[in-house]
Write an enzyme that holds these catalytic residues in place. Structure first.
Site, short mmCIF file in Angstrom:
data_model
loop_
_atom_site.label_atom_id
_atom_site.label_comp_id
_atom_site.label_asym_id
_atom_site.label_seq_id
_atom_site.Cartn_x
_atom_site.Cartn_y
_atom_site.Cartn_z
N ASP A 42 0.86 -1.18 0.00
CA ASP A 42 0.00 0.00 0.00
C ASP A 42 0.91 1.24 0.00
OD1 ASP A 42 0.97 0.17 2.57
OD2 ASP A 42 -1.00 0.18 3.55
N CYS A 58 3.32 -3.27 4.13
CA CYS A 58 2.42 -2.20 4.55
C CYS A 58 3.07 -1.56 5.77
CB CYS A 58 1.00 -2.69 4.80
SG CYS A 58 0.78 -3.79 6.21
N THR A 105 2.62 -1.70 9.20
CA THR A 105 2.99 -2.64 10.27
C THR A 105 3.26 -4.05 9.76
OG1 THR A 105 0.69 -3.23 10.60
CG2 THR A 105 1.56 -1.42 11.96
N HIS A 158 11.00 -23.13 9.91
CA HIS A 158 9.99 -23.80 10.75
C HIS A 158 8.59 -23.72 10.17
CE1 HIS A 158 12.44 -23.57 14.77
NE2 HIS A 158 13.17 -23.98 13.75
N HIS A 187 8.68 -30.19 11.73
CA HIS A 187 7.80 -29.06 11.44
C HIS A 187 6.67 -29.41 10.47
CE1 HIS A 187 10.68 -26.69 13.60
NE2 HIS A 187 11.64 -27.08 12.78
C1 RB5 Z 1 -1.82 2.55 6.52
O1 RB5 Z 1 -1.86 3.76 7.22
C2 RB5 Z 1 -1.65 1.39 7.48
O2 RB5 Z 1 -2.78 1.20 8.24
C3 RB5 Z 1 -1.30 0.13 6.70
O3 RB5 Z 1 -0.15 0.35 5.96
C4 RB5 Z 1 -0.99 -1.12 7.52
O4 RB5 Z 1 -0.07 -0.84 8.53
C5 RB5 Z 1 -2.15 -1.87 8.00
O5 RB5 Z 1 -2.03 -2.92 8.61
#
Ligand code: RB5
Length: 149
Positions: free
Chosen positions: A10, A67, A69, A100, A135
């Site tokens: 994203d 993305c 996180t 694993h 595993h």
């Molecule tokens: C975008 O702001 C953020 O929410 C997205 O990149 C991601 O971290 C979602 O899990």
């Protein structure tokens, strides 16, 4: 033509995706960039699902997502049968995700890793084979049918 590898992000992962695309291409991979193609705000599942579908269908053996996180991308990708999407924040985690868990999608938390870290995590994940053995039974138990609890 090198190994087909789908890649998506994203807006939060866009800049880092471009860097990883360059290194994957330089390494000889046939990169399928499903987007996003600009830093404009967008929705992560729109990229997680096409990458995961490539792996689910067998068109590609493995794929890469980014993305902010790593979490949203992993949630969406892991809805696909046979997809094991692992968020990795260090080369050690990426190595273990291969050894694993036989992780076939790497998810990078772009807002929490440097470019140098991301390249090292990607390299570790690309280079590390699945260990199988003890595993295998555990990985097999990840998949479940609707009839199971
Ligand atoms: C975008 O702001 C953020 O929410 C997205 O990149 C991601 O971290 C979602 O899990």
């Amino acid at each position: 033509m090198g190994e087909r590898i789908p890649l998506g992000s994203d807006h939060a992962g866009y800049a880092l995706k471009e860097k990883l695309k360059a290194s994957l291409t330089a390494a000889g991979f046939d990169v399928v960039d499903v987007g996003t193609h600009s830093p404009a705000s967008t929705d992560y599942p729109d990229y997680a699902h096409p990458v995961a579908a490539e792996v689910e269908s067998g068109r590609a053996a493995r794929g890469v997502l980014l993305c902010g996180t790593g979490l949203g991308m992993s949630y969406a990708a892991n809805r696909h049968r046979g997809v094991r999407a692992a968020v990795a924040w260090s080369p050690e985690v990426a190595t273990l995700a291969r050894q694993h868990n036989d992780a076939n999608v790497l998810v990078l938390p772009a807002r929490f890793v440097s470019e140098e870290d991301a390249q090292a995590i990607l390299q570790a994940w690309l280079d590390t084979p699945y260990e199988g053995g003890r595993h295998a039974q555990r990985v097999a138990k990840i998949e479940r049918t609707e009839a199971e609890s």
